[in-house]
Motif scaffolding. Structure first.
Motif, mmCIF file in Angstrom:
data_model
loop_
_atom_site.group_PDB
_atom_site.id
_atom_site.type_symbol
_atom_site.label_atom_id
_atom_site.label_comp_id
_atom_site.label_asym_id
_atom_site.label_seq_id
_atom_site.Cartn_x
_atom_site.Cartn_y
_atom_site.Cartn_z
ATOM 1 N N PRO A 199 -5.267 -34.387 5.188
ATOM 2 C CA PRO A 199 -5.298 -33.635 3.812
ATOM 3 C C PRO A 199 -5.295 -32.209 3.947
ATOM 4 C CG PRO A 199 -7.266 -34.928 3.898
ATOM 5 C CD PRO A 199 -6.412 -35.009 5.154
ATOM 6 N N ALA A 200 -4.899 -31.511 2.979
ATOM 7 C CA ALA A 200 -4.859 -30.064 2.758
ATOM 8 C C ALA A 200 -6.392 -29.407 3.342
ATOM 9 C CB ALA A 200 -4.533 -29.372 1.961
ATOM 10 N N ALA A 201 -7.552 -30.159 2.813
ATOM 11 C CA ALA A 201 -8.886 -29.619 2.896
ATOM 12 C C ALA A 201 -9.097 -29.568 4.389
ATOM 13 C CB ALA A 201 -9.758 -30.621 2.296
ATOM 14 N N ALA A 252 -7.609 -28.157 6.830
ATOM 15 C CA ALA A 252 -6.805 -26.943 7.364
ATOM 16 C C ALA A 252 -7.428 -26.221 8.573
ATOM 17 C CB ALA A 252 -6.457 -25.987 6.287
ATOM 18 N N ASP A 253 -8.747 -26.003 8.655
ATOM 19 C CA ASP A 253 -9.911 -25.437 9.222
ATOM 20 C C ASP A 253 -9.938 -26.156 10.576
ATOM 21 O OD1 ASP A 253 -10.224 -23.156 7.811
ATOM 22 O OD2 ASP A 253 -12.040 -23.834 6.924
ATOM 23 N N LEU A 254 -10.216 -27.559 10.376
ATOM 24 C CA LEU A 254 -10.243 -28.350 11.597
ATOM 25 C C LEU A 254 -8.820 -28.555 12.235
ATOM 26 C CD1 LEU A 254 -11.616 -30.552 13.121
ATOM 27 C CD2 LEU A 254 -10.786 -32.354 11.395
ATOM 28 N N ALA A 255 -7.661 -28.369 11.710
ATOM 29 C CA ALA A 255 -6.406 -28.512 12.135
ATOM 30 C C ALA A 255 -6.261 -27.031 13.029
ATOM 31 C CB ALA A 255 -5.260 -28.624 11.199
#
Length: 122
Positions: free
Chosen positions: A13-15, A17-20
């Motif tokens: 999910p977009a949330a 993004a930081d982890l990705a």
């Protein structure tokens, strides 16, 4: 390492993004989907096949009776990989899938990372 259910340009999910971004900076994200491909329920199930193939042990921590985590465990069994589960409350729907694979599929009962490492070493 992470396996994406959509194209590498789609964080889901977009949330996350930081982890990705952290994984891209320090690790690896792979996908069998072309760029621009949106993740779907079927692509998540397909991705689980890859996760099961890459893992020495698939450990299910919480799973309802119908969950993608159980789908991953099924792929692992099919591939001859070890499957482990962390039991939860017998009253919790979130633990019903773990209890089922422990009871019916002979998954290893584990409680912590040391237990998973022990299964992996066997």
């Amino acid at each position: 390492m992470a396996v994406a259910a959509g194209g590498l340009d789609r964080v889901f999910p977009a949330a996350n993004a930081d982890l990705a971004a952290e994984i891209k900076g320090n690790g690896l994200i792979i996908s069998e989907q072309p760029m621009g491909t949106a993740p779907t329920r079927q692509r998540v199930a397909d991705r689980n096949r890859i996760i099961a193939a890459l893992a020495g042990v698939t450990c299910v921590v919480e799973a309802r009776t119908r969950s993608t985590a159980l789908n991953t465990a099924h792929h692992a069994e099919t591939l001859g990989r070890q499957v482990a589960a962390v039991p939860g409350s017998v009253y919790s729907a979130n633990s019903a899938g773990c209890h089922r694979i422990l009871r019916e599929n002979g998954a290893f009962l584990v409680s912590d990372a040391e237990d998973v490492a022990e299964v992996l070493a066997d």
